[in-house]
Write a protein that holds these residues in place. Sequence first.
Motif, PDB file in Angstrom:
ATOM      1  N   VAL A 307       2.224  53.915  74.277  1.00  0.00           N
ATOM      2  CA  VAL A 307       1.949  53.162  75.505  1.00  0.00           C
ATOM      3  C   VAL A 307       2.070  51.655  75.297  1.00  0.00           C
ATOM      4  O   VAL A 307       1.530  51.108  74.335  1.00  0.00           O
ATOM      5  CB  VAL A 307       0.539  53.501  76.040  1.00  0.00           C
ATOM      6  N   TYR A 308       2.798  51.036  76.211  1.00  0.00           N
ATOM      7  CA  TYR A 308       2.981  49.584  76.186  1.00  0.00           C
ATOM      8  C   TYR A 308       2.627  48.995  77.549  1.00  0.00           C
ATOM      9  O   TYR A 308       2.625  49.697  78.561  1.00  0.00           O
ATOM     10  CB  TYR A 308       4.437  49.215  75.876  1.00  0.00           C
ATOM     11  N   GLY A 309       2.363  47.691  77.558  1.00  0.00           N
ATOM     12  CA  GLY A 309       2.277  46.944  78.797  1.00  0.00           C
ATOM     13  C   GLY A 309       3.580  46.208  79.001  1.00  0.00           C
ATOM     14  O   GLY A 309       4.229  45.813  78.022  1.00  0.00           O
ATOM     15  N   GLY A 310       3.991  46.045  80.253  1.00  0.00           N
ATOM     16  CA  GLY A 310       5.224  45.316  80.524  1.00  0.00           C
ATOM     17  C   GLY A 310       5.064  44.477  81.786  1.00  0.00           C
ATOM     18  O   GLY A 310       4.104  44.649  82.532  1.00  0.00           O
ATOM     19  N   GLU A 311       6.023  43.591  81.994  1.00  0.00           N
ATOM     20  CA  GLU A 311       5.969  42.737  83.189  1.00  0.00           C
ATOM     21  C   GLU A 311       7.340  42.611  83.822  1.00  0.00           C
ATOM     22  O   GLU A 311       8.363  42.670  83.138  1.00  0.00           O
ATOM     23  CB  GLU A 311       5.441  41.344  82.815  1.00  0.00           C
ATOM     24  N   VAL A 312       7.345  42.395  85.125  1.00  0.00           N
ATOM     25  CA  VAL A 312       8.594  42.132  85.828  1.00  0.00           C
ATOM     26  C   VAL A 312       9.060  40.723  85.474  1.00  0.00           C
ATOM     27  O   VAL A 312       8.297  39.770  85.582  1.00  0.00           O
ATOM     28  CB  VAL A 312       8.403  42.269  87.354  1.00  0.00           C
TER      29      VAL A 312
END
Length: 350
Positions: A307-312
């Motif tokens: 699991v990772y966090g990402g951003e637009v």
Amino acid sequence: MTEEVYKEAAQNVTAWYRQYGRDLPWRRTGNPYHIWISEIMLQQTQVDTVKPYYERFIETLPTVEDLAGADEQRVFKLWEGLGYYRRASHLKEAASMIVNEYHGRFPETYEELLKLKGVGMYTASAIASIAFGIPKGVVDGNTLRIVARLFNREDNIALQKTKNAFGEIMDAMIRYAEPSDFNQGMMDLGAMICTPSKPSCDECPVASLCQSRECQTVLRLPVNNKVVNKSILEYMTVVIRDGDRYFMVQNEQGLLQHLYGFAQYGCDMPSEFEKAFYDDYGVKIRLTQYISDIKHVFTHREWRMHVYGGEVVDPATRPMRDFYKLEEIEQLPVSTAHLKVLKAYLKVLQ
DNA sequence: CAAACGTGGGA
DNA sequence: TTCCCAAGTTT
């Protein structure tokens, strides 16, 4: 001789049920719609798990007309966490059939019940006997175990052939008792006394008739030979944030159909993921943080989610409809696997 | 018939 | 941890 055993067993089980049977929410009603809902929920699902789901479902959708007219998303939300989500689809489809084709009159025979989507032999027998007093024996995990032990049968209960044969025995027994109490008695006996491990034979109302007890084969019955090979799948699962909104998508088919989840691809590298996501949704994103590894186990496969966090990165490419605020996500049906993902994400980032 | 289909609890 | 299995149905 055999008939005598059937008769005594049926009468003993029924009498035992009337004294010791469990008081369950769906046993306080004669409403066939409510009984139907409970039986669908109870398929492959334990009583304690079903209770709160049943209460909430009946409260929210008290009649078959309510279910037929309900927003599908709302029905899946009521089913969230219960598993086997096709049950919810079938339930709504059957409700529409009852309302539109039967004008709201609930089917009252085994054959008619069997025509409902999601209602197989077990459920049709259960509703027929419990709601309408029809003498049709229920074949489920509990009653298969009881019949195997009572008559010391080594048949493989995973085979349909065995289920049919044991079903005929149940049908022969039920003729000597009140159908509803007998069937529910068999299921309670299987759940409370004739359990898979540590059965309480001392308290069993049919112990004196039990052939496996005599042969000391109780603990190795029933025979259940089914092969389940579990595959392991590795995924990158990314919670993609855009301001106060998060990307979620509804599964269109297969496993967890109709439920929402985060973006997930079977790739190894962040760059691969970013490309795959752009190809599918036309949105440029960047993975920004590793969250954790989460394992989720299904009956026939296992997910290992990295699991990772990402951003637009480029908001100009962003179609708003796939991004939801947290309070909006609360209204969506989300798989348990991805609820774990969300929880892990929020723990790290809030 | 065998495989697909969820999740949680107990040993 | 691992395995079994729990009120099964559909394809």
